[in-house]
Design an enzyme around this catalytic site. Structure first.
Site, PDB file in Angstrom:
ATOM      1  N   ASP A 135       0.829  -1.200   0.000  1.00  0.00           N
ATOM      2  CA  ASP A 135       0.000   0.000   0.000  1.00  0.00           C
ATOM      3  C   ASP A 135       0.869   1.259   0.000  1.00  0.00           C
ATOM      4  O   ASP A 135       1.969   1.271   0.562  1.00  0.00           O
ATOM      5  CB  ASP A 135      -0.900   0.030   1.242  1.00  0.00           C
ATOM      6  CG  ASP A 135      -2.121  -0.848   1.102  1.00  0.00           C
ATOM      7  OD1 ASP A 135      -2.503  -1.156  -0.035  1.00  0.00           O
ATOM      8  OD2 ASP A 135      -2.695  -1.235   2.136  1.00  0.00           O
ATOM      9  N   MET A 136       0.329   2.317  -0.606  1.00  0.00           N
ATOM     10  CA  MET A 136       0.997   3.607  -0.554  1.00  0.00           C
ATOM     11  C   MET A 136       0.387   4.422   0.576  1.00  0.00           C
ATOM     12  O   MET A 136      -0.835   4.413   0.778  1.00  0.00           O
ATOM     13  CB  MET A 136       0.841   4.352  -1.882  1.00  0.00           C
ATOM     14  CG  MET A 136       1.718   5.590  -1.988  1.00  0.00           C
ATOM     15  SD  MET A 136       3.485   5.214  -1.851  1.00  0.00           S
ATOM     16  CE  MET A 136       3.791   4.412  -3.430  1.00  0.00           C
ATOM     17  N   ARG A 185      -1.934  -0.827  -8.517  1.00  0.00           N
ATOM     18  CA  ARG A 185      -3.264  -0.395  -8.086  1.00  0.00           C
ATOM     19  C   ARG A 185      -3.302   1.136  -8.103  1.00  0.00           C
ATOM     20  O   ARG A 185      -2.487   1.788  -7.428  1.00  0.00           O
ATOM     21  CB  ARG A 185      -3.554  -0.901  -6.684  1.00  0.00           C
ATOM     22  CG  ARG A 185      -4.901  -0.424  -6.113  1.00  0.00           C
ATOM     23  CD  ARG A 185      -4.990  -0.652  -4.619  1.00  0.00           C
ATOM     24  NE  ARG A 185      -4.925  -2.066  -4.286  1.00  0.00           N
ATOM     25  CZ  ARG A 185      -4.470  -2.534  -3.122  1.00  0.00           C
ATOM     26  NH1 ARG A 185      -4.002  -1.702  -2.207  1.00  0.00           N
ATOM     27  NH2 ARG A 185      -4.459  -3.828  -2.884  1.00  0.00           N
ATOM     28  N   THR A 227     -11.528   2.216  -7.488  1.00  0.00           N
ATOM     29  CA  THR A 227     -12.376   3.400  -7.362  1.00  0.00           C
ATOM     30  C   THR A 227     -13.822   2.986  -7.186  1.00  0.00           C
ATOM     31  O   THR A 227     -14.237   1.923  -7.649  1.00  0.00           O
ATOM     32  CB  THR A 227     -12.249   4.310  -8.603  1.00  0.00           C
ATOM     33  OG1 THR A 227     -13.079   5.472  -8.439  1.00  0.00           O
ATOM     34  CG2 THR A 227     -12.678   3.579  -9.869  1.00  0.00           C
ATOM     35  N   ARG A 290     -12.063   6.694   5.948  1.00  0.00           N
ATOM     36  CA  ARG A 290     -13.328   6.395   5.279  1.00  0.00           C
ATOM     37  C   ARG A 290     -14.357   7.490   5.579  1.00  0.00           C
ATOM     38  O   ARG A 290     -15.127   7.876   4.710  1.00  0.00           O
ATOM     39  CB  ARG A 290     -13.863   5.040   5.719  1.00  0.00           C
ATOM     40  CG  ARG A 290     -12.960   3.850   5.421  1.00  0.00           C
ATOM     41  CD  ARG A 290     -12.746   3.565   3.952  1.00  0.00           C
ATOM     42  NE  ARG A 290     -11.821   4.435   3.280  1.00  0.00           N
ATOM     43  CZ  ARG A 290     -10.494   4.340   3.340  1.00  0.00           C
ATOM     44  NH1 ARG A 290      -9.923   3.418   4.095  1.00  0.00           N
ATOM     45  NH2 ARG A 290      -9.738   5.173   2.653  1.00  0.00           N
ATOM     46  N   ALA A 292     -13.653  10.618   6.191  1.00  0.00           N
ATOM     47  CA  ALA A 292     -13.223  11.806   5.459  1.00  0.00           C
ATOM     48  C   ALA A 292     -13.625  11.730   3.988  1.00  0.00           C
ATOM     49  O   ALA A 292     -13.927  12.744   3.362  1.00  0.00           O
ATOM     50  CB  ALA A 292     -11.711  11.983   5.583  1.00  0.00           C
TER      51      ALA A 292
END
Length: 308
Positions: A135-136, A185, A227, A290, A292
């Site tokens: 993950d980033m 991703r 998305t 989530r 936000a």
């Protein structure tokens, strides 16, 4: 702007205490988090796989500042991967890992510790017959994260990377990573970032997302379109058709608990649909991001707090 403000406020200790102790919190957390333990994660994965959905599991945890905690996170992933293999779920499920949870911020040798822990998880994924994706996180960790991915891909070429269209640099990063077999991703991004490195307006983030999609889908890699935005999904489908993509050379991704009917519809249409499935007791940071992203959820949560 609103989301960035909420994320900044969420770092205050009294806000964390209020959110984590409010009885109403659990009801909303359960919409986004599969449960606190391995058994809950495996049960949710089994249910999703039965519906023809793919899964990427995230053992929640961030900002680890203790070597033992980082090792525990690594071991939790190894146990998870062993559990997936034992239940015949490895073909349907992979794991997502965060370098911050694996020790990146440790005061001594943090970067090396995080890399070694990530390598151990990749080895477990290989034994199980599945993959992993790194993950980033916020912009300060992009260079390190991509460096770790590049290094580990020498032994585990299937290791996925995550890029965020909110960051101004990402279109260039997409071009660098659009290589044969490269799993990328693409997300919009859910971190509060300064304007010097990130787009602030939604329209600019969306435009960047479409440009980045174009780069990835035109290349020889394996794009993962993450998305919930219908307009972005439509743009992806148009680019898939334009570049002659087939259902097995890319996939769509959505978060657990969000647009569930659309997830199942995409899978039923013949496209690959993967659900990002978080679990674990350390859910606070994930939960606040989530909120936000979805003002409707925040409004529900705020009303519940005020009326308790």
């Amino acid at each position: 702007m609103f989301g960035s403000t909420l994320l900044a406020v969420s770092r205050r200790p009294h806000v964390r205490h209020l959110v984590t102790t409010a009885p109403v919190t659990r009801r909303l957390v359960d919409r986004f988090v599969a449960g606190d333990d391995l058994g809950s994660a495996l049960a949710a994965t089994t249910e999703l796989a039965a519906k023809g959905l793919l899964v990427s599991l995230d053992h929640l945890g961030e900002d680890t500042l203790d070597a033992a905690q980082a090792a525990a996170c690594r071991d939790a992933y190894v146990d998870l991967l062993d559990g997936l293999a034992a239940r015949g779920l490895a073909r349907s499920a992979e794991v997502s890992i965060k370098l911050s949870a694996l020790g990146r911020a440790l005061p001594r040798d943090g970067e090396a510790i995080a890399r070694d822990n990530a390598a151990a998880i990749c080895a477990a994924a290989a034994r199980a017959g599945t993959t992993a994706t790194v993950d980033m996180e916020d912009h300060t960790g992009v260079d390190l994260t991509l460096a770790v991915v590049t290094e580990l891909r020498a032994e585990y070429p299937w290791l996925g990377a995550v890029l965020q269209s909110a960051l101004r640099r990402t279109e260039s990063d997409c071009a660098d990573l659009a290589r044969p077999g490269s799993r990328v991703r693409l997300v919009k991004g859910a971190y509060a970032e300064p304007a010097s490195v990130a787009f602030s307006a939604k329209a600019d983030v969306d435009e960047s997302y479409v440009r980045c999609l174009g780069v990835l889908l035109a290349g020889p890699g394996y794009p993962m379109v993450a998305t919930h935005d219908a307009a972005m999904i439509d743009a992806a489908r148009a680019l898939v058709a334009e570049h002659g993509r087939t259902p097995d050379d890319h996939e769509f991704q959505m978060l657990y608990g969000i647009r569930v009917a659309e997830q199942e519809r995409i899978a039923a249409s013949g496209s690959q649909m993967r659900v990002y499935l978080p679990y674990g007791a350390d859910w606070y940071g994930y939960f606040m991001r989530r909120l936000a992203e979805r003002p409707a959820n925040l409004a529900f949560f705020a009303r519940s707090l005020l009326s308790r």
